[in-house]
Design a protein around this motif. Structure first.
Motif, PDB file in Angstrom:
ATOM      1  N   ARG A  52       0.825  -1.210   0.000  1.00  0.00           N
ATOM      2  CA  ARG A  52       0.000   0.000   0.000  1.00  0.00           C
ATOM      3  C   ARG A  52       0.859   1.261   0.000  1.00  0.00           C
ATOM      4  NH1 ARG A  52      -5.199   0.082   1.566  1.00  0.00           N
ATOM      5  NH2 ARG A  52      -4.862   1.788   3.041  1.00  0.00           N
ATOM      6  N   ALA A  53       1.959   1.227   0.723  1.00  0.00           N
ATOM      7  CA  ALA A  53       2.840   2.394   0.762  1.00  0.00           C
ATOM      8  C   ALA A  53       3.517   2.607  -0.590  1.00  0.00           C
ATOM      9  CB  ALA A  53       3.890   2.218   1.864  1.00  0.00           C
ATOM     10  N   LEU A  54       4.016   1.546  -1.182  1.00  0.00           N
ATOM     11  CA  LEU A  54       4.703   1.675  -2.464  1.00  0.00           C
ATOM     12  C   LEU A  54       3.748   2.037  -3.596  1.00  0.00           C
ATOM     13  CD1 LEU A  54       7.145  -1.377  -2.218  1.00  0.00           C
ATOM     14  CD2 LEU A  54       7.717   1.048  -1.966  1.00  0.00           C
ATOM     15  N   ALA A  55       2.481   1.650  -3.441  1.00  0.00           N
ATOM     16  CA  ALA A  55       1.477   1.963  -4.456  1.00  0.00           C
ATOM     17  C   ALA A  55       0.785   3.298  -4.194  1.00  0.00           C
ATOM     18  CB  ALA A  55       0.441   0.844  -4.525  1.00  0.00           C
ATOM     19  N   THR A  56       1.285   4.075  -3.240  1.00  0.00           N
ATOM     20  CA  THR A  56       0.801   5.425  -2.888  1.00  0.00           C
ATOM     21  C   THR A  56      -0.582   5.410  -2.256  1.00  0.00           C
ATOM     22  OG1 THR A  56      -0.339   6.071  -4.961  1.00  0.00           O
ATOM     23  CG2 THR A  56       2.082   6.317  -4.903  1.00  0.00           C
ATOM     24  N   LEU A  57      -1.041   4.274  -1.738  1.00  0.00           N
ATOM     25  CA  LEU A  57      -2.350   4.205  -1.089  1.00  0.00           C
ATOM     26  C   LEU A  57      -2.270   4.482   0.407  1.00  0.00           C
ATOM     27  CD1 LEU A  57      -3.914   1.082  -2.831  1.00  0.00           C
ATOM     28  CD2 LEU A  57      -4.185   3.501  -3.408  1.00  0.00           C
ATOM     29  N   SER A  58      -1.067   4.460   0.953  1.00  0.00           N
ATOM     30  CA  SER A  58      -0.879   4.708   2.379  1.00  0.00           C
ATOM     31  C   SER A  58       0.373   5.564   2.536  1.00  0.00           C
ATOM     32  CB  SER A  58      -0.715   3.392   3.132  1.00  0.00           C
ATOM     33  OG  SER A  58      -0.510   3.611   4.514  1.00  0.00           O
ATOM     34  N   ARG A  59       0.260   6.656   3.281  1.00  0.00           N
ATOM     35  CA  ARG A  59       1.384   7.586   3.423  1.00  0.00           C
ATOM     36  C   ARG A  59       2.349   7.109   4.503  1.00  0.00           C
ATOM     37  NH1 ARG A  59       2.456  12.430   1.395  1.00  0.00           N
ATOM     38  NH2 ARG A  59       3.903  13.803   2.507  1.00  0.00           N
ATOM     39  N   LEU A  60       3.619   7.048   4.149  1.00  0.00           N
ATOM     40  CA  LEU A  60       4.655   6.622   5.080  1.00  0.00           C
ATOM     41  C   LEU A  60       4.870   7.661   6.165  1.00  0.00           C
ATOM     42  CD1 LEU A  60       7.166   5.339   2.402  1.00  0.00           C
ATOM     43  CD2 LEU A  60       6.063   3.894   4.128  1.00  0.00           C
ATOM     44  N   ASP A  61       5.265   7.201   7.352  1.00  0.00           N
ATOM     45  CA  ASP A  61       5.658   8.107   8.424  1.00  0.00           C
ATOM     46  C   ASP A  61       7.097   8.579   8.245  1.00  0.00           C
ATOM     47  OD1 ASP A  61       3.148   7.745   9.611  1.00  0.00           O
ATOM     48  OD2 ASP A  61       3.857   6.031  10.792  1.00  0.00           O
ATOM     49  N   ALA A  62       7.931   7.728   7.683  1.00  0.00           N
ATOM     50  CA  ALA A  62       9.337   8.077   7.459  1.00  0.00           C
ATOM     51  C   ALA A  62       9.926   7.121   6.440  1.00  0.00           C
ATOM     52  CB  ALA A  62      10.127   8.009   8.772  1.00  0.00           C
ATOM     53  N   GLY A  63      11.048   7.522   5.859  1.00  0.00           N
ATOM     54  CA  GLY A  63      11.727   6.696   4.880  1.00  0.00           C
ATOM     55  C   GLY A  63      11.532   7.217   3.467  1.00  0.00           C
ATOM     56  N   THR A  64      12.240   6.634   2.533  1.00  0.00           N
ATOM     57  CA  THR A  64      12.135   7.030   1.131  1.00  0.00           C
ATOM     58  C   THR A  64      11.846   5.789   0.283  1.00  0.00           C
ATOM     59  OG1 THR A  64      14.515   6.751   0.762  1.00  0.00           O
ATOM     60  CG2 THR A  64      13.735   8.953   1.381  1.00  0.00           C
ATOM     61  N   ALA A  65      11.024   5.977  -0.741  1.00  0.00           N
ATOM     62  CA  ALA A  65      10.688   4.878  -1.641  1.00  0.00           C
ATOM     63  C   ALA A  65      10.580   5.426  -3.057  1.00  0.00           C
ATOM     64  CB  ALA A  65       9.386   4.221  -1.220  1.00  0.00           C
ATOM     65  N   LEU A  66      11.274   4.773  -3.976  1.00  0.00           N
ATOM     66  CA  LEU A  66      11.244   5.155  -5.385  1.00  0.00           C
ATOM     67  C   LEU A  66      10.680   4.005  -6.206  1.00  0.00           C
ATOM     68  CD1 LEU A  66      14.820   6.717  -5.813  1.00  0.00           C
ATOM     69  CD2 LEU A  66      12.698   7.898  -5.201  1.00  0.00           C
ATOM     70  N   VAL A  67       9.757   4.321  -7.106  1.00  0.00           N
ATOM     71  CA  VAL A  67       9.225   3.354  -8.061  1.00  0.00           C
ATOM     72  C   VAL A  67       9.527   3.886  -9.452  1.00  0.00           C
ATOM     73  CG1 VAL A  67       7.166   2.222  -8.955  1.00  0.00           C
ATOM     74  CG2 VAL A  67       7.416   2.568  -6.490  1.00  0.00           C
ATOM     75  N   GLU A  68      10.322   3.142 -10.204  1.00  0.00           N
ATOM     76  CA  GLU A  68      10.786   3.589 -11.524  1.00  0.00           C
ATOM     77  C   GLU A  68      11.433   4.977 -11.439  1.00  0.00           C
ATOM     78  OE1 GLU A  68      10.917   2.141 -14.549  1.00  0.00           O
ATOM     79  OE2 GLU A  68      10.251   0.225 -13.716  1.00  0.00           O
ATOM     80  N   GLY A  69      12.117   5.231 -10.323  1.00  0.00           N
ATOM     81  CA  GLY A  69      12.843   6.486 -10.151  1.00  0.00           C
ATOM     82  C   GLY A  69      12.030   7.627  -9.587  1.00  0.00           C
ATOM     83  N   TYR A  70      10.722   7.432  -9.367  1.00  0.00           N
ATOM     84  CA  TYR A  70       9.871   8.504  -8.853  1.00  0.00           C
ATOM     85  C   TYR A  70       9.549   8.268  -7.381  1.00  0.00           C
ATOM     86  CZ  TYR A  70       9.254   9.612 -13.774  1.00  0.00           C
ATOM     87  OH  TYR A  70       9.481   9.935 -15.088  1.00  0.00           O
ATOM     88  N   ASP A  71       9.591   9.343  -6.611  1.00  0.00           N
ATOM     89  CA  ASP A  71       9.357   9.280  -5.171  1.00  0.00           C
ATOM     90  C   ASP A  71       7.866   9.103  -4.895  1.00  0.00           C
ATOM     91  OD1 ASP A  71       8.847  10.274  -2.385  1.00  0.00           O
ATOM     92  OD2 ASP A  71      11.010  10.615  -2.441  1.00  0.00           O
ATOM     93  N   VAL A  72       7.508   8.079  -4.112  1.00  0.00           N
ATOM     94  CA  VAL A  72       6.097   7.790  -3.874  1.00  0.00           C
ATOM     95  C   VAL A  72       5.417   8.880  -3.047  1.00  0.00           C
ATOM     96  CG1 VAL A  72       6.451   5.301  -4.055  1.00  0.00           C
ATOM     97  CG2 VAL A  72       6.532   6.386  -1.811  1.00  0.00           C
ATOM     98  N   LEU A  73       6.200   9.618  -2.257  1.00  0.00           N
ATOM     99  CA  LEU A  73       5.626  10.692  -1.450  1.00  0.00           C
ATOM    100  C   LEU A  73       5.561  12.012  -2.218  1.00  0.00           C
ATOM    101  CD1 LEU A  73       7.298  10.038   2.029  1.00  0.00           C
ATOM    102  CD2 LEU A  73       4.956   9.515   1.350  1.00  0.00           C
ATOM    103  N   ALA A  74       6.625  12.330  -2.945  1.00  0.00           N
ATOM    104  CA  ALA A  74       6.694  13.622  -3.632  1.00  0.00           C
ATOM    105  C   ALA A  74       6.033  13.604  -5.007  1.00  0.00           C
ATOM    106  CB  ALA A  74       8.153  14.058  -3.774  1.00  0.00           C
ATOM    107  N   GLU A  75       5.994  12.413  -5.651  1.00  0.00           N
ATOM    108  CA  GLU A  75       5.463  12.331  -7.017  1.00  0.00           C
ATOM    109  C   GLU A  75       4.462  11.184  -7.165  1.00  0.00           C
ATOM    110  OE1 GLU A  75       9.177  13.362  -9.756  1.00  0.00           O
ATOM    111  OE2 GLU A  75       9.704  11.959  -8.136  1.00  0.00           O
ATOM    112  N   PRO A  76       3.429  11.162  -6.330  1.00  0.00           N
ATOM    113  CA  PRO A  76       2.501  10.031  -6.359  1.00  0.00           C
ATOM    114  C   PRO A  76       1.773   9.857  -7.692  1.00  0.00           C
ATOM    115  CG  PRO A  76       1.613  11.816  -5.034  1.00  0.00           C
ATOM    116  CD  PRO A  76       3.032  12.158  -5.318  1.00  0.00           C
ATOM    117  N   GLU A  77       1.441  10.946  -8.354  1.00  0.00           N
ATOM    118  CA  GLU A  77       0.718  10.835  -9.623  1.00  0.00           C
ATOM    119  C   GLU A  77       1.581  10.150 -10.681  1.00  0.00           C
ATOM    120  OE1 GLU A  77      -2.387  11.388 -10.148  1.00  0.00           O
ATOM    121  OE2 GLU A  77      -2.729  12.092  -8.103  1.00  0.00           O
ATOM    122  N   ARG A  78       2.873  10.482 -10.717  1.00  0.00           N
ATOM    123  CA  ARG A  78       3.773   9.835 -11.673  1.00  0.00           C
ATOM    124  C   ARG A  78       3.886   8.341 -11.383  1.00  0.00           C
ATOM    125  NH1 ARG A  78       6.977  13.307 -14.724  1.00  0.00           N
ATOM    126  NH2 ARG A  78       7.359  11.385 -15.889  1.00  0.00           N
TER     127      ARG A  78
END
Length: 334
Positions: A52-78
């Motif tokens: 859920r966190a990696l798929a942008t359905l749940s917001r992380l409390d801390a940490g960084t996650a990139l999917v295909e180079g895009y940040d799940v927190l900063a660029e969820p639409e991408r």
């Protein structure tokens, strides 16, 4: 020689709490492009929370996650434009037919009507749903619903596909068909993150495996690498008469120069071996003419089930409280 492709998914130090419970506690994860990573763990370990966190359905409390180079927190639409998700519970509308479901989701993704109809037909054909295309989904078997759910998750031809226990509740034939579909997608270049509690599923599908417990990865590697962690090959000898167990134990320990172990409940004696063929040949010769009644013998490797139980201790202290039940809203928002 050119550099290899960057990982499709990179997660570092992921944290997520639900009240007083730590669902993710510093989780690190890497999924190489064009591969299947099997995420294993007991109930409540954090598998669904990770998806859920990696798929942008749940917001992380801390940490960084990139999917295909895009940040799940900063660029969820991408991120959402590049992924597909099939959750534990099918999100199809049971009042609609398979064709209507697919067209509806195509329209929700922004396709116009003509393209939606074409895409629906492609997916009906691919998932062998043409004959049932105009029947309400309420009359589908579990396997058919799961195939329709997978088809919906692939409307956008995602570069990364999240499968959260995709074959739960399916019969063996339906499960095999889903496995064939997943392998076909990977052959075409899709990256898959698969959570499962079927150890055979991970063994069949996964290029690499990560075992998660208490919100963090506790072991990772190829299935063969993880199996080697709980020991190498072993020779198993099954007896007809439990009274022969001690004699077989003594004979194998002496002949193979390795401590054997009796499993009385299974009427089996096992001994670790290094050279499979030499050990098997030596054991057969020693047992032949010994007067002991042998039911079966063979050399086998540890299973992923044994790896799983050995690493997690058979269960998670958090049990199911660590992860919330997926909501309908979360599934529709894919």
């Amino acid at each position: 020689m050119g550099s290899s492709a960057p990982p499709a998914i990179t997660a570092r130090g992921l944290h997520k709490r639900y009240g007083d419970t730590k669902a993710l506690d510093g989780l690190d994860l890497t999924v190489e492009a064009g591969t299947v990573l099997g995420l294993l763990g007991p109930n409540g370990a954090g598998k669904t929370t990770t998806v859920r966190a990696l798929a942008t359905l749940s917001r992380l409390d801390a940490g960084t996650a990139l999917v295909e180079g895009y940040d799940v927190l900063a660029e969820p639409e991408r991120v959402r434009s590049l992924i597909g998700l099939t959750g534990q519970y099918a999100s199809v509308d049971e009042l609609l037919t398979a064709r209507e479901n697919l067209v509806m989701f195509c329209r929700l993704y922004g396709f116009d009507r003509p393209i939606s109809r074409v895409r629906a037909e492609e997916l009906l054909e691919r998932f062998d749903l043409v004959d049932a295309a105009d029947r309400p989904a309420s009359g589908y078997s579990g396997g058919m619903r799961r195939r329709l759910d997978l088809a919906i998750g692939l409307i956008q031809s995602p570069r990364v596909l999240f499968l959260d226990e995709p074959t739960t509740g399916l019969d063996p034939r339906s499960r095999n068909r889903v496995w064939e579909t997943v392998r076909g997608l990977v052959d075409e270049g899709t990256t898959v993150l698969l959570t499962t509690q079927y150890l055979e599923e991970a063994d069949r599908l996964a290029d690499s495996v990560a075992v998660i417990d208490h919100g963090r990865v506790i072991a990772e590697g190829t299935p063969d690498t993880l199996k080697s962690r709980v020991g190498g090959d072993r020779l198993d000898v099954l007896v007809h008469d439990p009274a022969d167990l001690s004699a077989v134990d003594e004979l194998l320990t002496r002949t193979l120069d390795s401590p054997a172990r009796i499993h009385a409940g299974e009427q089996r004696v096992s001994v670790p071996v290094e050279d499979r063929m030499t050990a098997l040949t030596t054991a057969v010769r020693a047992l032949d003419g010994s007067g002991l009644r042998i039911a079966d013998l063979g050399v086998r490797r540890p299973s992923l089930d044994e790896v799983f139980l050995g690493l997690t201790g058979g269960g998670s202290a958090q049990e199911t409280a660590a992860e919330p039940t997926p909501t309908i809203e979360a599934e529709v928002s894919r």
